[in-house]
Design an enzyme around this catalytic site. Structure first.
Site, short mmCIF file in Angstrom:
data_model
loop_
_atom_site.label_atom_id
_atom_site.label_comp_id
_atom_site.label_asym_id
_atom_site.label_seq_id
_atom_site.Cartn_x
_atom_site.Cartn_y
_atom_site.Cartn_z
N PRO A 1 -6.95 32.23 -2.50
CA PRO A 1 -5.75 33.05 -2.26
C PRO A 1 -5.01 32.73 -0.97
O PRO A 1 -4.92 33.56 -0.05
CB PRO A 1 -6.32 34.46 -2.25
CG PRO A 1 -7.70 34.29 -1.70
CD PRO A 1 -8.20 32.98 -2.25
N CYS A 2 -4.40 31.57 -0.90
CA CYS A 2 -3.60 31.24 0.28
C CYS A 2 -2.36 32.13 0.36
O CYS A 2 -1.75 32.24 1.42
CB CYS A 2 -3.21 29.77 0.29
SG CYS A 2 -2.37 29.18 -1.19
#
Length: 282
Positions: free
Chosen positions: A246-247
Site C-alpha cells: 500500500p504505497c
C-alpha cells in the site's frame, strides 16, 4: 473495461478531482453531480458503487485537514480501535497476510531468463489492472489505461522471461483483496525483484494499517534509517505491486497526499474507499 465502464470511471475520477480541489467550500451532491453531467440520484448511486461510500462521506474522508489531524495525533482514533478489537476481515490484512519472497541474485540480474510469467487483465473498483505471477508468487500488479503499454512495461521488468496470458490461483488470491467480503482471504505470496533496501521498504509499507496514513520520514525511522527519507521515496516509487503493497498510504509530512505512480486521483479514491470500508465495519 467496456465503453460504459470507462465512461463511469472517468466521471467518478472527475468528481473526485472536483471534491479534492473544492473541499474547503464543501460542495453538495447537486453541485458535484452537475460537474459530471449526471442527475443527483444517478450520481449518488454511481459514486457509491465505484468509491464504496457516498460523495458526502468521501469528502470527509479525503480532506487534507483530516489527513493532517490523522498524522498529528498520537491518541487512539477510530481506526486504531477497529484493529485493536480484531474486526473481521481487516485484522487479517493487518496481520500481514501478504508474504514477500525476494528473487534470487541470478533471477534479479538475468532479467528472468528462466521464469515463466502468467498474466491477466481484469477490472477493479479503481480501473483496469494487470496482474502477473511466477511459480512462486505474484510478481507484478499495475493499474493501466492502455493494455498494450501495460504489457510492455511488465515485459521491460523481466525482458528474458516467457509470457503466457493465463489466470492462476496466485493471481486470484491477490485479486480477492478487491472483494467486499474479506472473511475468506487467503495468504497472498509475492515474488519480487528488488534490492534489499527496496524489499525492506515494501515490507514496512505492509505494516501501515488499512485506514491509516504514514509519511516518508516515519517509514525511514521504522526501517532504522531516519536520514533516508529520499531513498524511501524512491523505493516507494519503484513498488511493483499496486494496492496490495500500500504505497498509496504514504503522504507528505505537511498532510497533502502527494504523488502516486498510478495517478493522484486513483490514490485519493483508494484512501477514501479504505477509510469507508473501516468505518462501515465498526
Amino acid at each position: 473495461m467496456n465503453t460504459q465502464e470507462e465512461l463511469n470511471y472517468e466521471r467518478i475520477a472527475r468528481a473526485i478531482d472536483y471534491i479534492k480541489t473544492n473541499f474547503k467550500s464543501q460542495p453538495n451532491l447537486d453541485e458535484v453531480a452537475e460537474k459530471v453531467n449526471l442527475s443527483p440520484f444517478h450520481f449518488q448511486r454511481l459514486f457509491t458503487e465505484w468509491a464504496g461510500t457516498s460523495p458526502k462521506k468521501f469528502l470527509q474522508y479525503v480532506s487534507v485537514n483530516y489527513a493532517k489531524k490523522l498524522l498529528q495525533t498520537e491518541q487512539a482514533n477510530l481506526f486504531d480501535v477497529a484493529f485493536e478489537t480484531g474486526l473481521s476481515g481487516t485484522s487479517r490484512l493487518h496481520d500481514l497476510f501478504v508474504n514477500i519472497e525476494g528473487m534470487t541474485p541470478a533471477e534479479y540480474k538475468n532479467g528472468g531468463i528462466e521464469l515463466t510469467i502468467n498474466y491477466q487483465f481484469s477490472t477493479t473498483h479503481f480501473g483496469s489492472l494487470l496482474t502477473a505471477s511466477t511459480a512462486k508468487g505474484v510478481c507484478y500488479m499495475a493499474f493501466y489505461e492502455d493494455e498494450t503499454i501495460a504489457l510492455q512495461l511488465l515485459k521491460a521488468k523481466f525482458p528474458s522471461a516467457k509470457y503466457l496470458e493465463k489466470s492462476d490461483d496466485l493471481q486470484q488470491n491477490a485479486m480477492s483483496i478487491f472483494r467486499s467480503d474479506w472473511s475468506e482471504l487467503k495468504e497472498v505470496k509475492l515474488h519480487l525483484k528488488g534490492t534489499d533496501f527496496q524489499l525492506k521498504v515494501w515490507e514496512a509499507l505492509l505494516k501501515i494499517p488499512m485506514g491509516k496514513l504514514s509519511t516518508y520520514g516515519k517509514l525511514a525511522n521504522e526501517i532504522g534509517n531516519p536520514s533516508a527519507s529520499r531513498a524511501v521515496g524512491t523505493a516507494i516509487g519503484s513498488n511493483p505491486i499496486a494496492f496490495l503493497i500500500p504505497c498509496h498510504r504514504v503522504i507528505q509530512s505537511g498532510g497533502t497526499f502527494g504523488g502516486y505512480m498510478w495517478g493522484n486521483t486513483r490514490k485519493t479514491a483508494i484512501i477514501g474507499w479504505e477509510q469507508a470500508f473501516i468505518n462501515e465495519n465498526l
